[in-house]
Write a protein that holds these residues in place. Structure first.
Motif: not given
Length: 219
Positions: A148-160, A162-174
């Motif tokens: 953050l901040p963002l210039d535009k909407a994006m797919v958030v890739d946890p491999e690229i 950083w997101v909190p660990e619970p966001w990665r659970a259950l193969d969650t697409e972000l």
């Protein structure tokens, strides 16, 4: 049992009808259809279908893919309705009750995007925190979202990103979209456990909705 079936199919007359016939032959009732996007001669559709009790969802994949050129991207349980006009209704409701606007947005976005949860996140002085969340949003400790901040909407890739660990659970697409231009920077974040991934057309819708609501709320 009701399911949401996302299919990729040739954008040609009669193909969707053939898929509907194949699903009907497998015992499925189609409750609704929503066109997600059309690009490069292909269409991506979400089909809300109902199966008799005891029938496995695998029969939906087999039936749909029996039509030449059709691929099933995902199948997941789904109890909502396909209502493509809900965005306008939500904006009207938020405009009528701006004091609860962020909470209303976070609660309704998962239904609009057939997702599991949503939050409105803020980044301020090296830490990030939520200012609104849907009822199913995962619990996390305050940390930081360095993208953050963002210039535009994006797919958030946890491999690229950083997101909190619970966001990665259950193969969650972000996916995330900027929310307003006022400081500190904010973003609308949506999680879809188990997929499917967010399409460019969905990112455009997310951007549009976040921008309108931010304007209505003066954010």
């Amino acid at each position: 049992m009701s399911y949401l079936l996302r299919v990729v199919l040739p954008d040609k007359p009669g193909i969707l009808g053939a898929v509907a016939t194949a699903l009907g032959s497998a015992g499925a009732d189609i409750l609704g259809v929503d066109v997600v996007e059309r690009v490069d001669g292909q269409a991506v559709d979400d089909l809300s279908v109902e199966l008799p009790s005891g029938r496995p969802p695998d029969v939906l994949i087999t039936a749909a893919e029996s039509v030449p050129g059709v691929q099933v991207e995902s199948v997941r349980p789904y109890s909502g309705r396909l209502d493509t006009h809900r965005e306008l209704q939500l904006v009207d409701e938020i405009a009528g009750d701006p004091g609860h606007g962020l909470a209303m947005l976070a609660e309704e976005v998962p239904r609009l995007f057939r997702a599991g949860w949503a939050i409105v996140a803020v980044r301020e002085e090296g830490r990030s925190y939520r200012v609104a969340e849907s009822s199913a949003a995962p619990e996390t400790r305050a940390g930081d979202l360095p993208w953050l901040p963002l210039d535009k909407a994006m797919v958030v890739d946890p491999e690229i990103h950083w997101v909190p660990e619970p966001w990665r659970a259950l193969d969650t697409e972000l996916a995330a979209a900027p929310f307003g231009v006022a400081l500190p920077p904010k973003a609308l974040v949506v999680g879809r456990p188990g997929g499917p991934g967010f399409r460019p057309s969905e990112l455009a819708r997310l951007t549009h909705l976040a921008g309108i609501v931010a304007t209505v709320l003066g954010t």
